[in-house]
Design a protein around this motif. Structure first.
Motif, short mmCIF file in Angstrom:
data_model
loop_
_atom_site.label_atom_id
_atom_site.label_comp_id
_atom_site.label_asym_id
_atom_site.label_seq_id
_atom_site.Cartn_x
_atom_site.Cartn_y
_atom_site.Cartn_z
N ASN A 157 24.45 36.90 -19.70
CA ASN A 157 26.06 35.60 -19.30
C ASN A 157 26.20 35.49 -18.14
O ASN A 157 26.71 34.75 -16.55
N SER A 158 26.04 36.70 -17.06
CA SER A 158 25.69 37.72 -15.90
C SER A 158 25.51 36.73 -14.87
O SER A 158 25.26 37.24 -13.74
N GLU A 186 25.71 32.34 -38.86
CA GLU A 186 26.76 31.72 -38.78
C GLU A 186 26.72 29.76 -38.49
O GLU A 186 28.02 29.30 -39.23
N ALA A 187 25.56 29.55 -38.51
CA ALA A 187 25.19 28.21 -38.07
C ALA A 187 23.61 28.13 -39.01
O ALA A 187 22.83 29.33 -39.12
N PRO A 188 23.11 26.96 -39.22
CA PRO A 188 21.79 26.83 -39.64
C PRO A 188 20.67 26.86 -38.54
O PRO A 188 21.50 26.82 -37.35
N SER A 189 20.00 27.27 -38.22
CA SER A 189 18.74 26.83 -37.53
C SER A 189 18.53 26.09 -36.20
O SER A 189 18.28 24.90 -36.61
N MET A 190 18.28 25.56 -35.39
CA MET A 190 18.06 25.59 -34.79
C MET A 190 19.31 24.31 -34.29
O MET A 190 19.59 23.58 -34.33
N HIS A 191 20.44 25.09 -34.29
CA HIS A 191 21.87 24.24 -34.33
C HIS A 191 22.43 24.21 -33.15
O HIS A 191 22.41 25.48 -32.27
N GLN A 192 22.46 23.42 -31.62
CA GLN A 192 22.33 23.43 -30.96
C GLN A 192 23.93 23.66 -30.60
O GLN A 192 24.04 24.27 -29.17
N SER A 193 24.44 23.14 -31.41
CA SER A 193 26.60 23.62 -30.53
C SER A 193 26.74 25.22 -30.68
O SER A 193 26.98 25.58 -30.09
N GLN A 194 25.72 25.33 -31.87
CA GLN A 194 26.07 27.39 -31.45
C GLN A 194 24.95 27.61 -30.70
O GLN A 194 25.80 29.05 -29.90
N SER A 195 24.33 27.38 -30.32
CA SER A 195 23.22 28.12 -29.27
C SER A 195 23.88 27.97 -27.50
O SER A 195 24.24 28.61 -27.24
N LEU A 196 24.60 26.56 -27.53
CA LEU A 196 26.02 25.80 -26.60
C LEU A 196 26.72 27.13 -26.37
O LEU A 196 27.48 27.22 -24.98
N VAL A 197 27.53 26.95 -27.11
CA VAL A 197 28.51 28.48 -27.36
C VAL A 197 28.32 29.48 -27.12
O VAL A 197 29.27 30.56 -26.22
N LEU A 198 26.60 30.25 -27.91
CA LEU A 198 26.55 31.27 -27.27
C LEU A 198 26.10 31.18 -25.81
O LEU A 198 25.70 32.77 -25.59
N GLY A 199 25.92 30.68 -25.43
CA GLY A 199 24.95 30.31 -24.36
C GLY A 199 23.37 30.60 -24.15
O GLY A 199 23.06 31.76 -23.43
N ALA A 200 22.93 29.78 -25.21
CA ALA A 200 21.38 30.75 -25.65
C ALA A 200 20.50 29.31 -25.88
O ALA A 200 21.40 28.11 -25.85
N ASN A 201 19.24 29.82 -25.51
CA ASN A 201 18.43 28.53 -25.53
C ASN A 201 18.23 28.09 -27.51
O ASN A 201 18.67 27.02 -27.57
N PHE A 202 18.73 29.04 -27.67
CA PHE A 202 18.01 28.09 -29.44
C PHE A 202 18.85 29.32 -30.01
O PHE A 202 19.27 30.75 -29.99
N TYR A 203 19.51 28.56 -31.17
CA TYR A 203 19.85 29.81 -32.33
C TYR A 203 19.66 29.54 -33.73
O TYR A 203 18.62 28.29 -34.00
N LEU A 204 19.27 30.58 -34.70
CA LEU A 204 18.06 31.29 -35.91
C LEU A 204 18.41 31.61 -36.55
O LEU A 204 19.54 32.49 -36.08
N ASN A 205 19.42 30.82 -38.27
CA ASN A 205 19.99 31.70 -38.84
C ASN A 205 19.14 33.00 -39.18
O ASN A 205 17.76 32.36 -39.80
#
Length: 157
Positions: free
Chosen positions: A86-87, A104-123
Motif C-alpha cells: 500500500n506504500s 472474513e467474506a465470501p470469495s470475490m467479495h468486492q467490498s472486502q477487496s476494496l477495504v484491503l486495497g486488493a484487486n480480489f478477495y478469495l475465501n
C-alpha cells in the motif's frame, strides 16, 4: 505484536531471477499445502513463482522484486506485507494483481477487496474451487487493467 510481523530490515534476500518478459507470482500463506496448491496453479498458467518463509522475508522480496501477481493470506502477522504494497506509487501498485486470501467474506467479495486495497478477495475455505477462482481473478485483472496497459504502451513508444 508478533515478532514475525516485524520485517527484518537487515534480512538479506537475493533477487528472484526470472527470464526477461516472463510472468512472476509471489505467494505467501501460512499453510504449506495451500502454498503448494497455489504454486501448482500458477506454474500451470506459465508463471514463475516465489515464496517467503516469513512476513519479514516477504516484505524484503516485495521491495526487491516486481511481480505480476501476489497472493497473500490476510491476518495480523502479515500486516507488514500489506503496508509495503500500500506504500507503492499508483503505477507500481496497479502493475500487480493483488489477490488476498482470508476468512472474513465470501470469495470475490468486492467490498472486502476494496477495504484491503486488493484487486480480489478469495475465501480461504474455497480451496476446492481455488483454480477456477484464480482464473477468474487473472481474467478480471486483465479486463479491468487492459486500458491502463494500452496507455502505458503508447506512452513508451
Amino acid at each position: 505484536m508478533n515478532q514475525d510481523a516485524i520485517p527484518n530490515e537487515n534480512a538479506s534476500v537475493e533477487p528472484d531471477l526470472f527470464p526477461p518478459g516472463s510472468r512472476a507470482c509471489f505467494i505467501f500463506t501460512h499453510e504449506k499445502g495451500l502454498t503448494e496448491k497455489l504454486v501448482t496453479i500458477f506454474e500451470s498458467q506459465g508463471y514463475y513463482t516465489a515464496t517467503a518463509d516469513d512476513p519479514g522475508q516477504g516484505v524484503a522480496k516485495l521491495r526487491l522484486n516486481r511481480y505480476d501477481v501476489a497472493v497473500v493470506q490476510h491476518n495480523s502477522s502479515n500486516a507488514s506485507m500489506f503496508e509495503e504494497i500500500n506504500s507503492w506509487p499508483g503505477n507500481t501498485r496497479r502493475a500487480m494483481n493483488l489477490i488476498v486470501l482470508g476468512g472474513e467474506a465470501p470469495s470475490m467479495h468486492q467490498s472486502q477487496s476494496l477495504v484491503l486495497g486488493a484487486n480480489f478477495y478469495l475465501n480461504i475455505d474455497d480451496s476446492d474451487n481455488l483454480e477456477e477462482l484464480i482464473m477468474q481473478c487473472l481474467r478480471g485483472y486483465q479486463l479491468y487493467y487492459h486500458p491502463w496497459h494500452k496507455v502505458l504502451e503508447e506512452m513508451n513508444d
